[in-house]
Design an enzyme around this catalytic site. Structure first.
Site, PDB file in Angstrom:
ATOM      1  N   GLU A  86      12.775  -2.378  11.381  1.00  0.00           N
ATOM      2  CA  GLU A  86      12.304  -1.276  10.547  1.00  0.00           C
ATOM      3  C   GLU A  86      11.110  -0.594  11.235  1.00  0.00           C
ATOM      4  OE1 GLU A  86      10.808  -2.838   6.839  1.00  0.00           O
ATOM      5  OE2 GLU A  86      11.423  -1.041   5.754  1.00  0.00           O
TER       6      GLU A  86
ATOM      7  N   CYS B  72      10.314   1.396   1.956  1.00  0.00           N
ATOM      8  CA  CYS B  72      11.265   0.355   2.355  1.00  0.00           C
ATOM      9  C   CYS B  72      12.699   0.849   2.240  1.00  0.00           C
ATOM     10  CB  CYS B  72      11.040  -0.909   1.553  1.00  0.00           C
ATOM     11  SG  CYS B  72      10.888  -0.574  -0.175  1.00  0.00           S
TER      12      CYS B  72
ATOM     13  N   GLY C  23       6.760  -6.355  -0.282  1.00  0.00           N
ATOM     14  CA  GLY C  23       6.069  -6.311   1.009  1.00  0.00           C
ATOM     15  C   GLY C  23       7.020  -6.707   2.114  1.00  0.00           C
ATOM     16  N   SER C  24       6.472  -7.265   3.165  1.00  0.00           N
ATOM     17  CA  SER C  24       7.301  -7.581   4.329  1.00  0.00           C
ATOM     18  C   SER C  24       8.145  -8.837   4.095  1.00  0.00           C
ATOM     19  CB  SER C  24       6.399  -7.799   5.545  1.00  0.00           C
ATOM     20  OG  SER C  24       5.553  -8.901   5.310  1.00  0.00           O
TER      21      SER C  24
ATOM     22  N   TRP D  56       0.806  -1.227   0.000  1.00  0.00           N
ATOM     23  CA  TRP D  56       0.000   0.000   0.000  1.00  0.00           C
ATOM     24  C   TRP D  56       0.837   1.273   0.000  1.00  0.00           C
ATOM     25  CZ3 TRP D  56       1.861   2.502   4.111  1.00  0.00           C
ATOM     26  CH2 TRP D  56       2.408   1.735   5.141  1.00  0.00           C
TER      27      TRP D  56
ATOM     28  N   LYS E 199      -2.476  -8.778  -7.550  1.00  0.00           N
ATOM     29  CA  LYS E 199      -3.277  -8.545  -6.352  1.00  0.00           C
ATOM     30  C   LYS E 199      -2.717  -7.322  -5.630  1.00  0.00           C
ATOM     31  CE  LYS E 199      -3.302  -9.219  -2.047  1.00  0.00           C
ATOM     32  NZ  LYS E 199      -4.083  -8.108  -1.502  1.00  0.00           N
TER      33      LYS E 199
ATOM     34  N   GLU F 232      10.904  -8.018  -3.156  1.00  0.00           N
ATOM     35  CA  GLU F 232      11.423  -6.727  -2.707  1.00  0.00           C
ATOM     36  C   GLU F 232      10.855  -6.544  -1.303  1.00  0.00           C
ATOM     37  OE1 GLU F 232      11.906  -3.465  -1.631  1.00  0.00           O
ATOM     38  OE2 GLU F 232      10.608  -2.603  -3.187  1.00  0.00           O
TER      39      GLU F 232
HETATM   40  P1  ADP Z   1       2.803  -4.548   4.690  1.00  0.00           P
HETATM   41  O1  ADP Z   1       3.221  -4.733   6.121  1.00  0.00           O
HETATM   42  O2  ADP Z   1       3.628  -3.597   3.911  1.00  0.00           O
HETATM   43  O3  ADP Z   1       1.334  -4.422   4.469  1.00  0.00           O
HETATM   44  P2  ADP Z   1       2.595  -7.268   3.794  1.00  0.00           P
HETATM   45  O4  ADP Z   1       3.708  -8.159   3.430  1.00  0.00           O
HETATM   46  O5  ADP Z   1       1.723  -7.650   4.933  1.00  0.00           O
HETATM   47  O6  ADP Z   1       3.294  -5.863   4.013  1.00  0.00           O
HETATM   48  O7  ADP Z   1       1.659  -6.978   2.570  1.00  0.00           O
HETATM   49  C1  ADP Z   1       2.115  -6.722   1.265  1.00  0.00           C
HETATM   50  C2  ADP Z   1       1.158  -7.375   0.303  1.00  0.00           C
HETATM   51  O8  ADP Z   1       1.117  -8.759   0.552  1.00  0.00           O
HETATM   52  C3  ADP Z   1      -0.273  -6.888   0.422  1.00  0.00           C
HETATM   53  O9  ADP Z   1      -0.845  -6.863  -0.870  1.00  0.00           O
HETATM   54  C4  ADP Z   1      -0.906  -7.955   1.264  1.00  0.00           C
HETATM   55  O10 ADP Z   1      -2.299  -8.023   1.052  1.00  0.00           O
HETATM   56  C5  ADP Z   1      -0.219  -9.179   0.733  1.00  0.00           C
HETATM   57  N1  ADP Z   1      -0.241 -10.348   1.651  1.00  0.00           N
HETATM   58  C6  ADP Z   1      -0.264 -10.344   2.992  1.00  0.00           C
HETATM   59  N2  ADP Z   1      -0.322 -11.603   3.458  1.00  0.00           N
HETATM   60  C7  ADP Z   1      -0.309 -12.440   2.400  1.00  0.00           C
HETATM   61  C8  ADP Z   1      -0.331 -13.865   2.212  1.00  0.00           C
HETATM   62  N3  ADP Z   1      -0.368 -14.711   3.221  1.00  0.00           N
HETATM   63  N4  ADP Z   1      -0.329 -14.333   0.931  1.00  0.00           N
HETATM   64  C9  ADP Z   1      -0.273 -13.500  -0.088  1.00  0.00           C
HETATM   65  N5  ADP Z   1      -0.245 -12.156   0.008  1.00  0.00           N
HETATM   66  C10 ADP Z   1      -0.248 -11.623   1.227  1.00  0.00           C
END
Ligand code: ADP
Length: 482
Positions: A386, A289, A233-234, A156, A180, A255
């Site tokens: 972080e 990030c 993401g994370s 996001w 997604k 990333e």
């Molecule tokens: P942040 O802490 O930046 O939101 P996330 O890694 O939780 O980082 O989320 C980044 C993306 O990964 C978002 O689009 C989130 O909906 C998606 N996401 C979170 N959990 C899962 C999962 N178990 N499988 C696939 N996508 C996921």
């Protein structure tokens, strides 16, 4: 919401060129992080709808792959132009769902569009090799081909750019994609899909599925038609997705998290260092990030740097991103606020002092004051984790070797920054930092022409630049007997 073109506000998913609802009719509400008001909703889709989108992407693949790079480039160029022509509306949608100031959102739209423009061109330069044969009657040729159906999962914090830097190279290379987007910021993604459709990107080539992260993620990683996943993401979720992709040996680009050190040496230009720290640390309210997470300042300039940084930080204007003059928006949600509070409390307990900020802003909600901590001890949580928020912790150091060791003492390796003028030091430190990206005398390092990505637990692969398209290509070696 006052869009010039209201049809850019889409509340349905986009599969095979059609706008669709979830099979079970469920929806997810999307709200504005500045005031909690509901903006709208998007379908809550799961594995079924994702499978449909993957099959659509697979059907679209042969014809898309068969176009010449120039034909694909012409279509992508139109997508880029439409993004720029609708920059104001796209920026408004982004500010409403993400919170960043409108000027920053506009900047992100042009940054996001630049990936489409750049990769449209780069797609024409997917060169192979001819290799001198190992035998007189053999000719060896290497060609590069699109990987196939790809999946992307995006966060996001950059609701548009994290999409285009995956979709740009994927589509330019001849791959198709199922995306997604983050559930907090789906409207930016859906507006891009609307513009993709207007640009003439054929149905099925670019699909957007909204809904349950784990259900969609499971399907994207387990469906054998998907040959590659690109995730931003994370680290925690990245690790999980990589494990899920292991079953089919899908390619992955990741990333992930960072823990960027920002080092100010005695010979730095302090005003430039302050300017860089402000940009690197407080842009997007600290939610990138590559944000500086730990600021190491050499003893001789520590106090002066702290004072100058404080003066600059105190000029930041917190508020609703739609309000003119606002430089810093809200954090994305209350969990993000709690993380900043936790890092401050921990550092203060261990002896750090707050010189500005330190608590929620009087606007309330998710608005947190830009904060500076001084005399932060090396064992504070913020040295390891972080923060992803507007907190600048200042650590003091004496010598170069020590600070390099501290900077590298992390599982992460995305971005690092340092300020110095001595040329030998610039090369020495630049080469010693174990990071994928090093900003030297600058706090802004991202652009479409350079390779963005991390080492260690910060990820795999690169986005942007000539390296970015390689992530969407397979190498084929043809051995020809005469
Ligand atoms: P942040 O802490 O930046 O939101 P996330 O890694 O939780 O980082 O989320 C980044 C993306 O990964 C978002 O689009 C989130 O909906 C998606 N996401 C979170 N959990 C899962 C999962 N178990 N499988 C696939 N996508 C996921």
């Amino acid at each position: 919401m006052q869009l010039n073109d209201p049809s850019l506000f889409r509340q349905q998913a986009y599969i095979e060129g059609k706008w669709c609802d979830a099979h079970r009719g469920e929806a997810i509400t999307v709200s504005n992080p500045a005031n909690g008001q509901t903006l709208g909703s998007v379908p809550k889709m799961g594995a079924d709808e994702t499978r449909t989108a993957i099959e659509a992407a697979n059907r679209a693949l042969p014809a898309w792959r068969a176009l010449t790079a120039k034909e694909r480039a012409n279509i992508l160029r139109r997508w880029f132009e439409l993004m720029m022509a609708n920059q104001d509306d796209l920026a408004q949608l982004m500010t409403l769902e993400q919170g960043k100031p409108l000027a920053e959102a506009k900047g992100e739209i042009s940054y996001a569009a630049s990936f489409i423009e750049w990769f449209a061109e780069e797609g024409k330069r997917v060169y192979g090799d001819t290799i001198p044969g190992h035998q007189a009657d053999k000719r060896l040729i290497v060609i590069k081909q699109p990987i196939g159906v790809t999946a992307a999962i995006t966060p996001w914090n950059f609701p548009a750019a994290m999409i285009t830097r995956k979709a740009g190279p994927a589509l330019a290379a001849g791959c198709t994609m199922v995306l997604k987007p983050a559930s907090q910021t789906p409207f930016s993604a859906l507006a891009l899909a609307e513009l993709a459709s207007r640009a003439g990107i054929p149905e099925g080539v670019f699909n957007v599925v909204t809904g349950s992260a784990s259900d969609i993620g499971n399907e994207l990683t387990s469906n054998p038609l998907v040959r590659k996943l690109s995730f931003t993401g994370s680290t925690e979720i990245g690790r999980q997705l990589m494990a899920q992709c292991a079953k089919d040996i899908k390619k992955v680009s990741l990333e992930l998290g960072g823990n960027a050190p920002f080092i100010v040496f005695d010979d730095a230009d302090l005003d430039k260092a302050v300017e860089g720290a402000l940009a690197s640390k407080f842009r997007n309210a600290g939610q990138t990030c590559v944000c500086a997470n730990r600021l190491y300042v050499q003893d001789g300039v520590y106090d002066r740097f702290a004072e100058k940084l404080q003066q600059a930080v105190d000029k930041l204007q917190l508020g609703d991103g739609m309000t003119p003059g606002v430089t810093t928006g809200p954090l994305i949600d209350s969990k993000a606020v709690a993380k900043v509070e936790e890092h401050i409390a921990d550092a203060v307990e261990k002896g750090a002092r707050i010189i500005t900020g330190g608590s929620l802003h009087k606007l309330g909600g998710n608005f947190f004051q830009p904060t500076i901590l001084v005399d932060v001890p090396g064992d504070a949580k913020v040295a390891k984790e972080e923060t992803f928020g507007p907190l600048a912790p200042l650590f003091r150091f004496q010598d170069e070797a020590d600070v390099i060791a501290m900077a590298n003492d992390t599982e992460f390796g995305l971005a690092a920054y340092f300020y110095a003028r001595d040329l030998s030091r610039v090369f020495r430190v630049g080469e010693a930092l174990e990071y994928g990206i090093v900003g030297i005398n600058t706090g802004i390092i991202s652009n479409e022409v350079a390779p963005f990505g991390g080492i260690k637990a910060s990820g795999l692969g690169r986005e942007g630049s000539k390296y970015g398209i390689e992530d969407y290509l397979e190498i084929k070696y043809m051995c020809i007997g005469l």
